[in-house]
Design a protein around this motif. Structure first.
Motif, PDB file in Angstrom:
ATOM      1  N   LEU A  44      58.437  57.153  54.495  1.00  0.00           N
ATOM      2  CA  LEU A  44      59.727  57.845  54.336  1.00  0.00           C
ATOM      3  C   LEU A  44      59.668  58.832  53.172  1.00  0.00           C
ATOM      4  O   LEU A  44      60.190  59.944  53.255  1.00  0.00           O
ATOM      5  N   LEU A  45      59.017  58.411  52.074  1.00  0.00           N
ATOM      6  CA  LEU A  45      58.853  59.306  50.929  1.00  0.00           C
ATOM      7  C   LEU A  45      58.079  60.553  51.334  1.00  0.00           C
ATOM      8  O   LEU A  45      58.420  61.676  50.947  1.00  0.00           O
ATOM      9  N   TRP A  46      57.013  60.338  52.099  1.00  0.00           N
ATOM     10  CA  TRP A  46      56.177  61.455  52.544  1.00  0.00           C
ATOM     11  C   TRP A  46      57.012  62.435  53.368  1.00  0.00           C
ATOM     12  O   TRP A  46      56.935  63.647  53.185  1.00  0.00           O
ATOM     13  N   SER A  49      59.624  64.228  51.140  1.00  0.00           N
ATOM     14  CA  SER A  49      59.038  65.153  50.159  1.00  0.00           C
ATOM     15  C   SER A  49      58.674  66.500  50.756  1.00  0.00           C
ATOM     16  O   SER A  49      58.300  67.425  50.029  1.00  0.00           O
ATOM     17  N   SER A  50      58.792  66.631  52.070  1.00  0.00           N
ATOM     18  CA  SER A  50      58.519  67.921  52.701  1.00  0.00           C
ATOM     19  C   SER A  50      59.653  68.917  52.466  1.00  0.00           C
ATOM     20  O   SER A  50      59.515  70.107  52.754  1.00  0.00           O
ATOM     21  N   ARG A  51      60.784  68.449  51.910  1.00  0.00           N
ATOM     22  CA  ARG A  51      61.940  69.298  51.628  1.00  0.00           C
ATOM     23  C   ARG A  51      61.965  69.631  50.131  1.00  0.00           C
ATOM     24  O   ARG A  51      61.904  68.740  49.284  1.00  0.00           O
ATOM     25  N   GLU A  52      62.042  70.907  49.822  1.00  0.00           N
ATOM     26  CA  GLU A  52      61.991  71.347  48.418  1.00  0.00           C
ATOM     27  C   GLU A  52      63.115  70.741  47.587  1.00  0.00           C
ATOM     28  O   GLU A  52      62.922  70.369  46.422  1.00  0.00           O
ATOM     29  N   GLU A  53      64.302  70.618  48.188  1.00  0.00           N
ATOM     30  CA  GLU A  53      65.430  70.073  47.427  1.00  0.00           C
ATOM     31  C   GLU A  53      65.206  68.616  47.025  1.00  0.00           C
ATOM     32  O   GLU A  53      65.748  68.155  46.011  1.00  0.00           O
ATOM     33  N   THR A  54      64.396  67.898  47.818  1.00  0.00           N
ATOM     34  CA  THR A  54      64.077  66.511  47.469  1.00  0.00           C
ATOM     35  C   THR A  54      63.263  66.465  46.186  1.00  0.00           C
ATOM     36  O   THR A  54      63.531  65.651  45.289  1.00  0.00           O
ATOM     37  N   ILE A  55      62.260  67.336  46.076  1.00  0.00           N
ATOM     38  CA  ILE A  55      61.425  67.388  44.872  1.00  0.00           C
ATOM     39  C   ILE A  55      62.277  67.765  43.665  1.00  0.00           C
ATOM     40  O   ILE A  55      62.126  67.184  42.575  1.00  0.00           O
ATOM     41  N   THR A  56      63.197  68.705  43.856  1.00  0.00           N
ATOM     42  CA  THR A  56      64.085  69.123  42.772  1.00  0.00           C
ATOM     43  C   THR A  56      64.926  67.951  42.283  1.00  0.00           C
ATOM     44  O   THR A  56      65.115  67.755  41.070  1.00  0.00           O
ATOM     45  N   ILE A 111      54.531  67.327  46.791  1.00  0.00           N
ATOM     46  CA  ILE A 111      55.073  67.644  45.466  1.00  0.00           C
ATOM     47  C   ILE A 111      54.376  68.888  44.910  1.00  0.00           C
ATOM     48  O   ILE A 111      55.007  69.791  44.357  1.00  0.00           O
ATOM     49  N   ALA A 112      53.049  68.931  45.095  1.00  0.00           N
ATOM     50  CA  ALA A 112      52.258  70.062  44.584  1.00  0.00           C
ATOM     51  C   ALA A 112      52.492  71.338  45.374  1.00  0.00           C
ATOM     52  O   ALA A 112      52.140  72.425  44.909  1.00  0.00           O
ATOM     53  N   ALA A 113      53.068  71.217  46.560  1.00  0.00           N
ATOM     54  CA  ALA A 113      53.314  72.396  47.397  1.00  0.00           C
ATOM     55  C   ALA A 113      54.568  73.155  46.973  1.00  0.00           C
ATOM     56  O   ALA A 113      54.771  74.294  47.387  1.00  0.00           O
ATOM     57  N   VAL A 114      55.394  72.536  46.154  1.00  0.00           N
ATOM     58  CA  VAL A 114      56.638  73.147  45.668  1.00  0.00           C
ATOM     59  C   VAL A 114      56.410  73.662  44.248  1.00  0.00           C
ATOM     60  O   VAL A 114      55.782  72.981  43.432  1.00  0.00           O
ATOM     61  N   THR A 115      56.905  74.843  43.947  1.00  0.00           N
ATOM     62  CA  THR A 115      56.655  75.459  42.642  1.00  0.00           C
ATOM     63  C   THR A 115      57.032  74.544  41.484  1.00  0.00           C
ATOM     64  O   THR A 115      56.252  74.346  40.544  1.00  0.00           O
TER      65      THR A 115
END
Length: 257
Positions: A44-46, A49-56, A111-115
């Motif tokens: 589920l985390l994986w 984490s494909s959504r940028e807003e999740t990483i933010t 995570i590394a895919a998002v700035t």
């Protein structure tokens, strides 16, 4: 000991053995449950984490650092358990343990895919970056190529940031790691993503200065050269371009450019 006493002793022994067996079964059921739960949660985390807003959101919560440290420790334990096996285990993506580890690395890759996530890894995620490089070096050729691909994708995503690229380049084992991953027994996708990471270093002047003569390693060039005859079009094209870039580092007089 009387006959009745002996019989009682045997019954108690059998009862204890039965209780021990039941306890073992219960522990195994609990372990299976925890493994399934962990695999499902990390999957589920994986996905999230494909959504940028999740990483933010994760960054604003301030708990990402703890997650990355736990992830690094978990991955290291898993890879070391592989090294203890006499024979390389089958890559069964359906097993809870393997799915858990793949999802863990997949989350780091996203995570590394998002700035913002990439910047965080470059400044506060050195432990997990160093662990990924260390584990890639430890894993034997042909073992879990999908896991290696995800690790390489994570490192490549970090390399988009010059700060991250410089951190990876400062690792003394970088070049030996790359030509180890380009081993003839390696899966073609592992070779492809390894070449993409290598190309990141060849395109940044400051990093070229850091790596210096290590990029002139003849074994490295030989392994890249062998991949130019690959039957996989993408791998062949990437190998040809990388080989040209490596040759450009050394002019005809044999001295580094």
């Amino acid at each position: 000991m009387s006959q009745s006493g002996s019989l009682l002793f045997v019954k108690e022994k059998l009862l204890l053995r039965e209780q021990l067996w039941q306890s073992g079964e219960e522990l195994q059921q609990q372990a299976d449950f925890c493994s399934t739960l962990g695999s499902s949660a990390c999957s589920l985390l994986w996905s999230c984490s494909s959504r940028e807003e999740t990483i933010t959101t994760w960054l604003s919560d301030g708990k990402l650092h703890t997650f990355l440290n736990i992830a690094a420790q978990t991955l290291e334990s898993f890879v070391k358990s592989l090294d203890e096996e006499i024979k390389p285990p089958a890559e069964d993506h359906s097993s809870n343990e393997n799915q858990f580890v793949l999802a863990l690395v997949g989350t780091i890759t996203n995570i590394a895919a998002v700035t913002s996530g990439r910047d965080f890894l470059c400044s506060s995620g050195h432990v997990v970056l160093d662990t990924l490089m260390k584990l890639l070096h430890l894993m034997r050729p042909g073992v879990f190529p999908k896991l290696k691909v995800l690790m390489l994708m994570a490192l490549y995503n970090v390399s988009i940031c010059v700060k991250g690229l410089k951190h990876i380049a400062q690792n003394e084992d970088l070049i030996p790691l790359i030509w180890t991953l380009l081993d003839g027994r390696a899966h073609w996708e592992v070779c492809l993503h390894c070449l993409r990471l290598l190309q990141s270093f060849l395109l940044e002047d400051d990093v070229l200065l850091l790596l210096g003569s290590r990029l002139l390693d003849q074994e490295l060039r030989a392994r890249v050269g062998r991949l130019t005859s690959s039957t996989q079009p993408g791998l062949r094209a990437s190998a040809l371009q990388t080989l040209e870039d490596l040759k450009a580092l050394c002019p005809k007089d044999g001295k580094p450019s």
